[in-house]
Design a protein around this motif. Structure first.
Motif, PDB file in Angstrom:
ATOM      1  N   ILE A  20       0.838  -1.205   0.000  1.00  0.00           N
ATOM      2  CA  ILE A  20       0.000   0.000   0.000  1.00  0.00           C
ATOM      3  C   ILE A  20       0.873   1.255   0.000  1.00  0.00           C
ATOM      4  N   PHE A  21       1.982   1.243   0.731  1.00  0.00           N
ATOM      5  CA  PHE A  21       2.893   2.393   0.702  1.00  0.00           C
ATOM      6  C   PHE A  21       3.454   2.592  -0.699  1.00  0.00           C
ATOM      7  N   SER A  22       3.738   1.512  -1.402  1.00  0.00           N
ATOM      8  CA  SER A  22       4.249   1.611  -2.763  1.00  0.00           C
ATOM      9  C   SER A  22       3.249   2.311  -3.673  1.00  0.00           C
ATOM     10  N   VAL A  23       1.973   1.987  -3.511  1.00  0.00           N
ATOM     11  CA  VAL A  23       0.919   2.659  -4.288  1.00  0.00           C
ATOM     12  C   VAL A  23       0.910   4.150  -3.955  1.00  0.00           C
ATOM     13  N   TRP A  24       0.906   4.476  -2.658  1.00  0.00           N
ATOM     14  CA  TRP A  24       0.880   5.884  -2.252  1.00  0.00           C
ATOM     15  C   TRP A  24       2.099   6.648  -2.749  1.00  0.00           C
ATOM     16  N   LEU A  25       3.277   6.049  -2.582  1.00  0.00           N
ATOM     17  CA  LEU A  25       4.515   6.759  -2.908  1.00  0.00           C
ATOM     18  C   LEU A  25       4.738   6.899  -4.403  1.00  0.00           C
ATOM     19  N   SER A  26       3.984   6.152  -5.202  1.00  0.00           N
ATOM     20  CA  SER A  26       4.087   6.303  -6.654  1.00  0.00           C
ATOM     21  C   SER A  26       3.086   7.316  -7.189  1.00  0.00           C
ATOM     22  N   ASP A  27       2.283   7.901  -6.315  1.00  0.00           N
ATOM     23  CA  ASP A  27       1.280   8.894  -6.715  1.00  0.00           C
ATOM     24  C   ASP A  27       1.787  10.297  -6.378  1.00  0.00           C
ATOM     25  N   PRO A  28       2.170  11.091  -7.397  1.00  0.00           N
ATOM     26  CA  PRO A  28       2.716  12.425  -7.136  1.00  0.00           C
ATOM     27  C   PRO A  28       1.765  13.338  -6.357  1.00  0.00           C
ATOM     28  N   GLU A  29       0.476  13.111  -6.496  1.00  0.00           N
ATOM     29  CA  GLU A  29      -0.491  13.917  -5.757  1.00  0.00           C
ATOM     30  C   GLU A  29      -0.410  13.624  -4.254  1.00  0.00           C
ATOM     31  N   VAL A  30      -0.179  12.372  -3.896  1.00  0.00           N
ATOM     32  CA  VAL A  30      -0.058  11.980  -2.491  1.00  0.00           C
ATOM     33  C   VAL A  30       1.248  12.488  -1.897  1.00  0.00           C
ATOM     34  N   THR A  31       2.328  12.389  -2.640  1.00  0.00           N
ATOM     35  CA  THR A  31       3.643  12.749  -2.098  1.00  0.00           C
ATOM     36  C   THR A  31       4.007  14.217  -2.274  1.00  0.00           C
ATOM     37  N   ARG A  32       3.161  14.965  -2.922  1.00  0.00           N
ATOM     38  CA  ARG A  32       3.464  16.367  -3.247  1.00  0.00           C
ATOM     39  C   ARG A  32       3.963  17.172  -2.056  1.00  0.00           C
ATOM     40  N   PHE A  33       3.368  16.997  -0.897  1.00  0.00           N
ATOM     41  CA  PHE A  33       3.743  17.772   0.281  1.00  0.00           C
ATOM     42  C   PHE A  33       4.469  16.923   1.332  1.00  0.00           C
ATOM     43  N   SER A  34       4.861  15.713   0.973  1.00  0.00           N
ATOM     44  CA  SER A  34       5.450  14.782   1.934  1.00  0.00           C
ATOM     45  C   SER A  34       6.964  14.926   2.007  1.00  0.00           C
ATOM     46  N   LEU A  35       7.555  14.032   2.781  1.00  0.00           N
ATOM     47  CA  LEU A  35       9.002  14.011   2.966  1.00  0.00           C
ATOM     48  C   LEU A  35       9.742  14.079   1.640  1.00  0.00           C
ATOM     49  N   SER A  36      10.875  14.729   1.663  1.00  0.00           N
ATOM     50  CA  SER A  36      11.689  14.822   0.452  1.00  0.00           C
ATOM     51  C   SER A  36      12.058  13.452  -0.084  1.00  0.00           C
ATOM     52  N   SER A  37      12.323  12.497   0.812  1.00  0.00           N
ATOM     53  CA  SER A  37      12.715  11.160   0.349  1.00  0.00           C
ATOM     54  C   SER A  37      11.593  10.470  -0.415  1.00  0.00           C
ATOM     55  N   PHE A  38      10.355  10.884  -0.218  1.00  0.00           N
ATOM     56  CA  PHE A  38       9.237  10.294  -0.937  1.00  0.00           C
ATOM     57  C   PHE A  38       9.120  10.835  -2.369  1.00  0.00           C
ATOM     58  N   GLN A  39       9.952  11.795  -2.733  1.00  0.00           N
ATOM     59  CA  GLN A  39       9.872  12.399  -4.054  1.00  0.00           C
ATOM     60  C   GLN A  39      10.573  11.565  -5.120  1.00  0.00           C
ATOM     61  N   PHE A  40      11.277  10.531  -4.696  1.00  0.00           N
ATOM     62  CA  PHE A  40      12.043   9.712  -5.629  1.00  0.00           C
ATOM     63  C   PHE A  40      11.514   8.276  -5.603  1.00  0.00           C
ATOM     64  N   PRO A  41      11.520   7.603  -6.746  1.00  0.00           N
ATOM     65  CA  PRO A  41      11.014   6.230  -6.787  1.00  0.00           C
ATOM     66  C   PRO A  41      11.779   5.319  -5.825  1.00  0.00           C
ATOM     67  N   GLN A  42      11.030   4.414  -5.200  1.00  0.00           N
ATOM     68  CA  GLN A  42      11.613   3.446  -4.285  1.00  0.00           C
ATOM     69  C   GLN A  42      11.024   2.075  -4.590  1.00  0.00           C
ATOM     70  N   SER A  43      11.837   1.059  -4.433  1.00  0.00           N
ATOM     71  CA  SER A  43      11.342  -0.299  -4.670  1.00  0.00           C
ATOM     72  C   SER A  43      10.526  -0.760  -3.463  1.00  0.00           C
ATOM     73  N   VAL A  45      11.015  -3.445  -1.900  1.00  0.00           N
ATOM     74  CA  VAL A  45      11.986  -3.971  -0.941  1.00  0.00           C
ATOM     75  C   VAL A  45      12.506  -2.837  -0.054  1.00  0.00           C
ATOM     76  N   ASP A  46      12.858  -1.701  -0.679  1.00  0.00           N
ATOM     77  CA  ASP A  46      13.326  -0.541   0.095  1.00  0.00           C
ATOM     78  C   ASP A  46      12.246  -0.055   1.059  1.00  0.00           C
ATOM     79  N   ILE A  47      11.027   0.020   0.586  1.00  0.00           N
ATOM     80  CA  ILE A  47       9.915   0.475   1.422  1.00  0.00           C
ATOM     81  C   ILE A  47       9.698  -0.500   2.584  1.00  0.00           C
ATOM     82  N   SER A  48       9.739  -1.784   2.294  1.00  0.00           N
ATOM     83  CA  SER A  48       9.556  -2.802   3.332  1.00  0.00           C
ATOM     84  C   SER A  48      10.655  -2.698   4.393  1.00  0.00           C
ATOM     85  N   GLN A  49      11.897  -2.527   3.964  1.00  0.00           N
ATOM     86  CA  GLN A  49      13.001  -2.386   4.915  1.00  0.00           C
ATOM     87  C   GLN A  49      12.808  -1.142   5.777  1.00  0.00           C
ATOM     88  N   TRP A  50      12.420  -0.053   5.174  1.00  0.00           N
ATOM     89  CA  TRP A  50      12.173   1.193   5.912  1.00  0.00           C
ATOM     90  C   TRP A  50      11.058   0.982   6.938  1.00  0.00           C
TER      91      TRP A  50
END
Length: 181
Positions: A20-43, A45-50
């Motif tokens: 579900i985080f992967s879906v959210w973090l791939s939506d520019p509208e959701v991440t527009r005002f979020s953490l800077s690290s959310f502005q870049f694509p993440q796998s 696996v990376d999201i799960s580790q985080w």
């Protein structure tokens, strides 16, 4: 007409929430005002580790946000950069499920996390920054008792431009006064 809010619950986050985080973090509208690290694509696996590491720190607390009606994860919130010496921390929230935007959930979550910060963590101050062009978030923070403290000029870069951020904070004695009224 009074709008009835669903009951909000918190639960721990873990690597199983990566889809579900992967879906959210791939939506520019959701991440527009979020953490800077959310502005870049993440796998995933990376999201799960985080997600598997965010609950093991004394300087951060994170909560998955669920609603009573479905129990589905709709976002997350918490307090980061907690200083035990200064008894302060920085509030954050992301409502990833856009169908829940504009329903007052952000205000309710903010109030609950602030209460946790003051009553459970023993904080004296909770602060945050919000993009000045995000009036919904600013209103939610005002509704939870945060006061404007200043503007950080052109401190956020999104969509090829710099934007101002509003600095806001709430002190425990202000929160206690709000709670009693």
């Amino acid at each position: 007409m009074t709008l009835s809010l669903p009951e909000i619950h918190f639960r721990p986050l873990d690597g199983n929430d990566a889809d579900i985080f992967s879906v959210w973090l791939s939506d520019p509208e959701v991440t527009r005002f979020s953490l800077s690290s959310f502005q870049f694509p993440q796998s995933k696996v990376d999201i799960s580790q985080w997600l598997n590491t965010i609950n093991g720190s004394k300087s951060n607390v994170s909560f998955g946000i669920t609603l009573g009606e479905t129990g589905a994860l709709i976002g997350y919130a918490g307090i980061a950069s907690i200083s035990s010496l200064n008894r302060c921390g920085e509030y954050f929230i992301m409502i990833g499920s856009k169908e829940h935007w504009g329903r007052g959930i952000g205000s309710q979550v903010t109030k609950k996390v602030v209460e946790y910060g003051f009553e459970t963590l023993g904080l004296h101050r909770i602060e945050l920054t919000a993009f000045a062009n995000n009036p919904g978030a600013i209103k939610a923070y005002e509704n939870a008792g945060f006061q404007h403290e200043g503007v950080k000029r052109e401190s956020g870069f999104r969509q090829g431009k710099f934007f101002d951020k509003v600095q806001m904070g709430i002190i425990v004695h202000d929160w206690l006064t709000l709670k009693e009224s």
